[in-house]
Design a protein around this motif. Structure first.
Motif, short mmCIF file in Angstrom:
data_model
loop_
_atom_site.label_atom_id
_atom_site.label_comp_id
_atom_site.label_asym_id
_atom_site.label_seq_id
_atom_site.Cartn_x
_atom_site.Cartn_y
_atom_site.Cartn_z
N PRO A 89 0.81 -1.23 0.00
CA PRO A 89 0.00 0.00 0.00
C PRO A 89 0.84 1.27 0.00
CG PRO A 89 -0.86 -1.55 1.60
CD PRO A 89 0.45 -2.11 1.12
N ALA A 90 1.97 1.26 0.71
CA ALA A 90 2.83 2.44 0.74
C ALA A 90 3.44 2.68 -0.63
CB ALA A 90 3.91 2.28 1.80
N ARG A 91 3.86 1.63 -1.30
CA ARG A 91 4.42 1.77 -2.65
C ARG A 91 3.36 2.29 -3.62
NH1 ARG A 91 9.32 1.79 -4.25
NH2 ARG A 91 8.83 0.56 -6.06
N TRP A 92 2.13 1.76 -3.49
CA TRP A 92 1.05 2.19 -4.37
C TRP A 92 0.73 3.67 -4.14
CZ3 TRP A 92 -3.81 4.19 -3.55
CH2 TRP A 92 -4.63 4.27 -4.68
N ALA A 93 0.63 4.06 -2.89
CA ALA A 93 0.28 5.44 -2.56
C ALA A 93 1.36 6.42 -3.01
CB ALA A 93 0.00 5.59 -1.07
N GLY A 94 2.60 5.96 -3.04
CA GLY A 94 3.68 6.83 -3.47
C GLY A 94 3.64 7.16 -4.95
N HIS A 95 2.94 6.36 -5.74
CA HIS A 95 2.89 6.57 -7.18
C HIS A 95 1.53 7.08 -7.66
CE1 HIS A 95 6.78 4.72 -7.71
NE2 HIS A 95 6.38 3.67 -7.02
N HIS A 96 0.59 7.25 -6.75
CA HIS A 96 -0.76 7.69 -7.12
C HIS A 96 -1.17 8.90 -6.29
CE1 HIS A 96 -0.67 3.51 -8.50
NE2 HIS A 96 -1.56 3.88 -9.39
N GLU A 97 -1.87 9.80 -6.91
CA GLU A 97 -2.40 10.97 -6.21
C GLU A 97 -3.69 10.58 -5.50
OE1 GLU A 97 -2.27 14.87 -4.97
OE2 GLU A 97 -0.83 13.88 -6.27
N LEU A 98 -3.76 10.84 -4.21
CA LEU A 98 -4.97 10.53 -3.45
C LEU A 98 -5.97 11.67 -3.60
CD1 LEU A 98 -3.37 9.11 -0.20
CD2 LEU A 98 -4.42 7.84 -2.04
N PRO A 99 -7.26 11.36 -3.54
CA PRO A 99 -8.27 12.43 -3.64
C PRO A 99 -8.10 13.46 -2.52
CG PRO A 99 -9.30 10.27 -3.85
CD PRO A 99 -7.87 10.03 -3.46
N SER A 100 -8.38 14.70 -2.83
CA SER A 100 -8.17 15.78 -1.87
C SER A 100 -9.05 15.65 -0.63
CB SER A 100 -8.41 17.14 -2.53
OG SER A 100 -9.75 17.23 -2.96
N HIS A 101 -10.22 15.02 -0.76
CA HIS A 101 -11.09 14.88 0.41
C HIS A 101 -10.54 13.84 1.40
CE1 HIS A 101 -12.70 11.80 -2.36
NE2 HIS A 101 -13.04 11.15 -1.26
N TRP A 102 -9.53 13.08 1.02
CA TRP A 102 -8.91 12.11 1.94
C TRP A 102 -7.86 12.77 2.84
CZ3 TRP A 102 -7.62 6.64 -0.21
CH2 TRP A 102 -8.80 6.04 -0.66
N GLN A 103 -7.30 13.88 2.41
CA GLN A 103 -6.18 14.49 3.14
C GLN A 103 -6.50 14.82 4.60
OE1 GLN A 103 -3.19 14.44 1.94
NE2 GLN A 103 -3.91 13.65 -0.02
#
Length: 104
Positions: free
Chosen positions: A21-35
């Motif tokens: 999951p950390a590797r995936w999140a490092g290469h993808h932009e998360l939706p702004s409402h998740w921040q």
């Protein structure tokens, strides 16, 4: 020898499942409402680990006292600093100290 291969394989699989999951999140932009929710992830994880001990206890009053004392110290730190590291740095020494003093 087979036991060590099994242990090594289990460790590698476990590491892979945690790292993916950390590797995936490092290469993808998360939706702004998740921040805003991600900022609360650390304190929520700490509460999820501590809550069952407070609610159900460990079978002795001393250990429940240690957990409650640690939460009482760590909760305000988590609230005001919003830092997982600061929360753990405040709560864990209290947990260890109260555990040592109560002998549980």
């Amino acid at each position: 020898m087979t036991v060590w291969i099994t242990i090594l394989a289990a460790g590698l699989v476990s590491f892979g499942l945690r790292a993916a999951p950390a590797r995936w999140a490092g290469h993808h932009e998360l939706p702004s409402h998740w921040q805003p929710r991600l900022a609360l992830l650390g304190p929520a994880a700490f509460a999820a680990l501590a809550a069952p001990a407070v609610v159900f206890g460990h079978g002795s009053d001393g250990s429940a006292l240690a957990v409650i004392a640690a939460i009482a110290v760590a909760a305000p730190v988590a609230r005001f600093t919003r830092s997982t590291a600061a929360t753990l740095a405040a709560g864990m020494p209290v947990l260890w100290l109260v555990t040592a003093l109560t002998g549980t």
